[in-house]
Design an enzyme around this catalytic site. Structure first.
Site, PDB file in Angstrom:
ATOM      1  CB  THR A 179       7.090  -0.972   2.458  1.00  8.78           C
ATOM      2  OG1 THR A 179       5.719  -0.567   2.642  1.00  8.78           O
ATOM      3  CG2 THR A 179       7.454  -1.993   3.514  1.00  8.78           C
ATOM      4  CE  LYS A 207      -0.403  -6.594   3.672  1.00  3.46           C
ATOM      5  NZ  LYS A 207       0.693  -7.503   3.683  1.00  3.46           N
ATOM      6  CB  CYS A 208       3.484   1.792   1.552  1.00  2.88           C
ATOM      7  SG  CYS A 208       3.743   3.440   0.895  1.00  2.88           S
ATOM      8  N   GLY A 209       4.487   1.423  -1.459  1.00  2.00           N
ATOM      9  CA  GLY A 209       5.625   1.563  -2.354  1.00  2.00           C
ATOM     10  C   GLY A 209       6.854   2.114  -1.649  1.00  2.00           C
TER      11      GLY A 209
END
Length: 186
Positions: free
Chosen positions: A42, A38-40
């Site tokens: 990803t 759930k990371c930028g």
């Protein structure tokens, strides 16, 4: 495990919590990445998978990517190991190994991560991982030979990885080089 001299001296856990002996990878060039769902960053899973497929096509026995999920940066990988596996496969078609979730920094950091950071400190000598999708390149003989920050796109590492594979081929440290020698002797 401060006595470790190689990446292959470690045994992190796989997605089921079982030991994943890195010694089984000896002779391969390995790109190690701390991942998050759930990371930028990803979407880098897509670039990692493309890089993996491209290099596996050219060097089937000589290259591997390993993902290590980590929830230490903004709680961006909160799911279970099964949730993480499903996410990677369904959303990005990931076929490279994604192991069990672990810490990369702090007192409970996985020993392999502590060792890699000691071997190849980051910018200004930083020994901590700054964010998700930091990348380490491991040579066929188990040494850390490169480290890149999260902003580095996986596809941009292809030439560096190929040079490392070719270097190992010349040095005879690739697993496939040994297999070729065995075939000649048979």
């Amino acid at each position: 495990m401060s006595s470790a001299t190689s990446f292959y001296d470690f045994e992190p856990v796989d997605k089921k919590g079982s030991p994943y002996p890195l010694t089984s990878l000896k002779g391969k060039v390995v790109l190690v990445v701390n991942t998050a769902s759930k990371c930028g960053f990803t979407p880098q899973f897509q670039g990692l998978e493309a890089l993996y497929q491209n290099l596996k096509g050219k060097y089937p026995d000589d290259f591997l990517i390993i993902g290590f999920p980590c929830n230490q940066f903004g709680g961006q990988d909160p799911g279970s190991n099964d949730d993480i596996q499903s996410f990677c496969q369904l959303n990005y078609g990931v076929t490279f190994p994604v192991l069990g979730k672990l810490d990369v920094n702090g007192d409970s950091a996985a020993p392999v991560w502590t060792w890699m950071k000691e071997q190849q400190p980051g910018v200004l000598g930083l020994k901590r991982v700054k964010w998700n999708f930091e990348k380490f390149l491991i040579s066929a003989d188990g040494k850390v030979v490169g480290r890149w920050a999260s902003l580095t796109k996986p596809e941009s590492l292809e030439d560096t990885i190929v040079k490392e594979i070719e270097k190992a081929k010349k040095e005879g440290t690739l697993a496939s080089a040994g297999a070729g020698e065995q075939a000649k002797l048979s």
